[in-house]
Design a protein around this motif. Structure first.
Motif, mmCIF file in Angstrom:
data_model
loop_
_atom_site.group_PDB
_atom_site.id
_atom_site.type_symbol
_atom_site.label_atom_id
_atom_site.label_comp_id
_atom_site.label_asym_id
_atom_site.label_seq_id
_atom_site.Cartn_x
_atom_site.Cartn_y
_atom_site.Cartn_z
ATOM 1 N N GLN A 45 -12.258 0.579 11.587
ATOM 2 C CA GLN A 45 -12.417 -0.595 12.468
ATOM 3 C C GLN A 45 -11.787 -0.305 13.820
ATOM 4 O OE1 GLN A 45 -11.103 -4.521 11.397
ATOM 5 N NE2 GLN A 45 -11.299 -4.133 9.203
ATOM 6 N N ALA B 33 -14.569 -8.973 9.418
ATOM 7 C CA ALA B 33 -14.442 -7.670 8.767
ATOM 8 C C ALA B 33 -14.367 -7.903 7.269
ATOM 9 C CB ALA B 33 -13.194 -6.940 9.249
ATOM 10 N N PHE B 34 -14.775 -6.906 6.529
ATOM 11 C CA PHE B 34 -14.618 -6.988 5.075
ATOM 12 C C PHE B 34 -14.416 -5.587 4.520
ATOM 13 C CE2 PHE B 34 -19.150 -6.775 6.081
ATOM 14 C CZ PHE B 34 -19.586 -5.713 5.302
ATOM 15 N N GLY B 35 -13.842 -5.511 3.328
ATOM 16 C CA GLY B 35 -13.624 -4.212 2.702
ATOM 17 C C GLY B 35 -13.787 -4.353 1.203
ATOM 18 N N GLU C 243 -16.094 -0.379 4.342
ATOM 19 C CA GLU C 243 -15.581 -1.360 5.291
ATOM 20 C C GLU C 243 -16.741 -1.870 6.140
ATOM 21 O OE1 GLU C 243 -12.221 -1.500 5.293
ATOM 22 O OE2 GLU C 243 -11.760 -2.791 7.003
ATOM 23 N N GLN D 59 -13.777 3.156 -0.593
ATOM 24 C CA GLN D 59 -14.035 1.818 -0.074
ATOM 25 C C GLN D 59 -15.213 1.841 0.892
ATOM 26 O OE1 GLN D 59 -10.370 0.579 1.868
ATOM 27 N NE2 GLN D 59 -9.678 -0.483 0.025
ATOM 28 N N PHE E 244 -4.560 -8.309 9.228
ATOM 29 C CA PHE E 244 -5.532 -8.013 10.295
ATOM 30 C C PHE E 244 -6.688 -9.001 10.342
ATOM 31 C CE2 PHE E 244 -7.476 -5.836 6.705
ATOM 32 C CZ PHE E 244 -6.380 -5.253 6.065
ATOM 33 N N THR E 245 -6.696 -10.011 9.477
ATOM 34 C CA THR E 245 -7.729 -11.057 9.562
ATOM 35 C C THR E 245 -7.075 -12.430 9.469
ATOM 36 O OG1 THR E 245 -8.099 -10.735 7.182
ATOM 37 C CG2 THR E 245 -9.715 -9.746 8.667
ATOM 38 N N SER F 160 -9.920 0.506 6.762
ATOM 39 C CA SER F 160 -9.786 -0.365 7.943
ATOM 40 C C SER F 160 -9.423 0.428 9.196
ATOM 41 C CB SER F 160 -8.747 -1.453 7.678
ATOM 42 O OG SER F 160 -9.111 -2.219 6.556
ATOM 43 N N GLN G 278 0.841 -1.190 0.000
ATOM 44 C CA GLN G 278 0.000 0.000 0.000
ATOM 45 C C GLN G 278 0.878 1.243 0.000
ATOM 46 O OE1 GLN G 278 -2.798 -0.385 3.225
ATOM 47 N NE2 GLN G 278 -3.599 -2.271 2.340
ATOM 48 N N GLY H 10 -12.366 -8.107 -0.010
ATOM 49 C CA GLY H 10 -11.476 -8.853 0.870
ATOM 50 C C GLY H 10 -12.169 -8.974 2.221
ATOM 51 N N CYS H 11 -11.929 -10.084 2.930
ATOM 52 C CA CYS H 11 -12.628 -10.270 4.193
ATOM 53 C C CYS H 11 -11.892 -11.279 5.073
ATOM 54 C CB CYS H 11 -14.051 -10.763 3.944
ATOM 55 S SG CYS H 11 -14.108 -12.337 3.058
ATOM 56 N N PHE I 100 -4.500 -11.129 4.698
ATOM 57 C CA PHE I 100 -4.442 -9.762 5.219
ATOM 58 C C PHE I 100 -3.912 -9.883 6.640
ATOM 59 C CE2 PHE I 100 -8.124 -9.851 2.318
ATOM 60 C CZ PHE I 100 -7.727 -8.880 1.400
HETATM 61 N N1 PHE Z 1 -8.321 -3.258 3.881
HETATM 62 C C1 PHE Z 1 -8.272 -4.267 2.855
HETATM 63 C C2 PHE Z 1 -7.828 -3.621 1.529
HETATM 64 O O1 PHE Z 1 -7.815 -2.425 1.432
HETATM 65 C C3 PHE Z 1 -9.616 -4.919 2.647
HETATM 66 C C4 PHE Z 1 -10.059 -5.714 3.846
HETATM 67 C C5 PHE Z 1 -10.846 -5.134 4.809
HETATM 68 C C6 PHE Z 1 -9.694 -7.038 3.987
HETATM 69 C C7 PHE Z 1 -11.258 -5.867 5.918
HETATM 70 C C8 PHE Z 1 -10.109 -7.779 5.053
HETATM 71 C C9 PHE Z 1 -10.895 -7.198 6.017
HETATM 72 O O2 PHE Z 1 -7.509 -4.294 0.586
#
Ligand code: PHE
Length: 343
Positions: free
Chosen positions: A175, A307-309, A212, A210, A252-253, A172, A154, A284-285, A250
Motif C-alpha cells: 500500500q 484497504a483490505f487484506g 492486499e 496474503q 492504518f484504517t 500492507s 505481529q 480485515g479492512c 487496525f
Molecule cells: N494487514 C492486516 C493484517 O495482516 C490486514 C489488513 C489490511 C487490514 C488492510 C486492514 C486493511 O492482519
C-alpha cells in the motif's frame, strides 16, 4: 514359372526387411532394385519366357511386385530425409516418444489466482512489493509508531545485519509503496508472502500468504468498500453466502472492520471449521487512515480510500480439504500432484 514366382517371393522378403540408415543406403536400394540393371527390370525381362496363356496372370504379379518395390523406396526415402543424421547415429525414430509429465500449479498459487482475477475484473491492477522491508514501509508509515502495542501483535523477524530491516509481517507495505509513487487514483491488488515469528504447527506457520487491496480516489466511501467486497464474496463463495462486518481495529484504517462469511463447509448451521458459530472470518479492512495518506504525501482533504487484506492459506485449506498448513511448504510430490489444474 513356379521358379519365377518363388524368386519374386524371396525378393519381396528381402525388400521388406531392407533398412536404410542414411541417404546413401537408400540410393543403394534404388540402384539394386529399381535401376536399369536392377532386380525389377531383370524380372520384367522374364516375361518373354512366359507362355501366352499365362501372360495376363503373370503380368499382374510382376506389376504388383514393381509397385511394392517403389512403395518401399518412397518410404525409405522419406524416413531417411526426416532425420538421416539421427538414423546414422543409431537412433530409432520409429520408437514411440517419451511421455511428458504435465506439471500442476501449487494450491496456494491456484487460490491466489482465483482471488486476484476477481479483483482484476473490477479494474484492480496487480503489483508486488519486497519481502525484505524497512521499518517505515511495514510499520511507521502505516501509523504503527515505534512503541505502538500493535507491533507486538505481529512477531517480527529482523535482519541481523541492519536493525531497520525486517521480513514483512503483512502485504500492507505494498500500500505504502504504491501510494508513494504519487500516481492517483489507485486501484491495486497485491499478493505476496509474509512472515511472522510463530511456532510452526498444523494451524499456523512462520510464513504464509496474503492478498492486499487498495482503492484511493476522490469521494471513496465505506459503501464502496462494502460493495466491492460483496462482489468478491459472491464470485468467490457463491450467491447464497451471507456476509457480516464486525468492528475491529487496525492502526492504518479508520473505521476498521473484519468481514465474516457464512461457513462454506456447513452453510451456517455450525461445524468444527467455524467452531459451531456458522461464520468464518476471511479478511480485515477499513478506510485508509488520514495519517497514512499524509505519510505518503496524499492530501486527506481531497482523497480517501479503502484497504483490505486477506490470507490465502485458510481458504485454500477449506477449498481443498487440507488439514495441515505445513503441507504447503514441504514440497511432497504426492501432495502437490493432486492439484491437477495448470491454470
Ligand atoms: N494487514 C492486516 C493484517 O495482516 C490486514 C489488513 C489490511 C487490514 C488492510 C486492514 C486493511 O492482519
Amino acid at each position: 514359372m513356379e521358379q519365377l514366382l518363388e524368386k519374386i517371393e524371396s525378393y519381396k522378403k528381402e525388400i521388406e526387411g531392407f533398412k536404410a540408415a542414411d541417404v546413401k543406403a537408400v540410393e543403394e536400394f534404388r540402384i539394386k532394385y529399381l535401376g536399369t540393371k536392377g532386380v525389377v527390370k531383370n524380372i520384367m525381362g522374364e516375361m518373354k519366357n512366359v507362355p501366352t496363356d499365362k501372360k495376363k496372370e503373370f503380368g499382374q504379379v510382376l506389376n504388383d511386385f514393381k509397385l511394392f518395390t517403389e512403395d518401399k523406396y518412397e518410404s525409405l526415402k522419406s524416413n531417411a530425409g526426416n532425420g538421416h543424421q539421427a538414423k546414422a547415429s543409431g537412433i530409432d525414430l520409429t520408437l514411440p516418444g517419451d511421455e511428458m509429465p504435465l506439471g500442476s500449479r501449487h494450491p496456494i498459487t491456484l487460490m491466489r489466482n482465483r482471488i486476484v482475477s476477481i479483483f482484476e475484473r473490477l479494474g484492480f491492477a496487480v503489483a508486488e512489493g519486497p519481502e525484505i522491508e524497512d521499518d517505515w514501509h511495514n510499520f511507521t508509515a502505516l501509523n504503527l509508531h515505534e512503541h505502538h502495542p500493535a507491533r507486538d501483535m505481529q512477531d517480527t523477524f529482523y535482519v541481523q545485519q541492519n536493525p531497520d530491516w525486517l521480513l514483512r509481517t503483512h502485504t500492507s507495505n505494498v500500500q505504502i509503496r504504491e501510494m508513494e509513487k504519487g500516481v492517483l487514483p489507485i486501484r491495486g491488488i497485491y499478493p505476496g508472502r509474509v512472515y511472522r515469528n510463530e511456532t510452526v504447527s498444523a494451524r499456523s506457520h512462520c510464513f504464509f500468504h496474503q492478498v492486499e487491496g487498495l482503492y484511493i480516489d476522490e469521494n471513496v466511501s465505506f459503501a464502496d468498500l462494502k460493495q466491492t467486497l460483496y462482489f468478491f464474496v459472491k464470485e468467490m463463495y457463491g450467491k447464497d453466502v451471507k456476509v457480516r462486518f464486525r468492528p475491529s481495529y487496525f492502526p492504518f484504517t479508520e473505521p476498521s472492520a473484519e468481514m465474516d462469511v457464512t461457513c462454506f463447509i456447513c452453510g451456517g448451521t455450525g461445524c468444527n471449521i467455524c467452531k459451531k458459530t456458522g461464520w468464518v472470518e476471511i479478511l480485515g479492512c477499513g478506510m485508509v487512515h488520514p495519517n497514512v495518506l499524509t505519510n505518503c504525501n496524499i492530501d486527506p482533504g481531497k482523497y480517501s480510500g479503502f484497504a483490505f487484506g486477506m490470507g490465502i492459506e485458510r481458504p485454500a485449506m477449506l477449498k481443498y480439504g487440507i488439514n495441515d498448513i505445513r503441507l504447503f511448504s514441504e514440497n511432497d510430490v504426492r501432495f502437490l500432484k493432486q492439484f491437477t489444474s495448470t491454470i
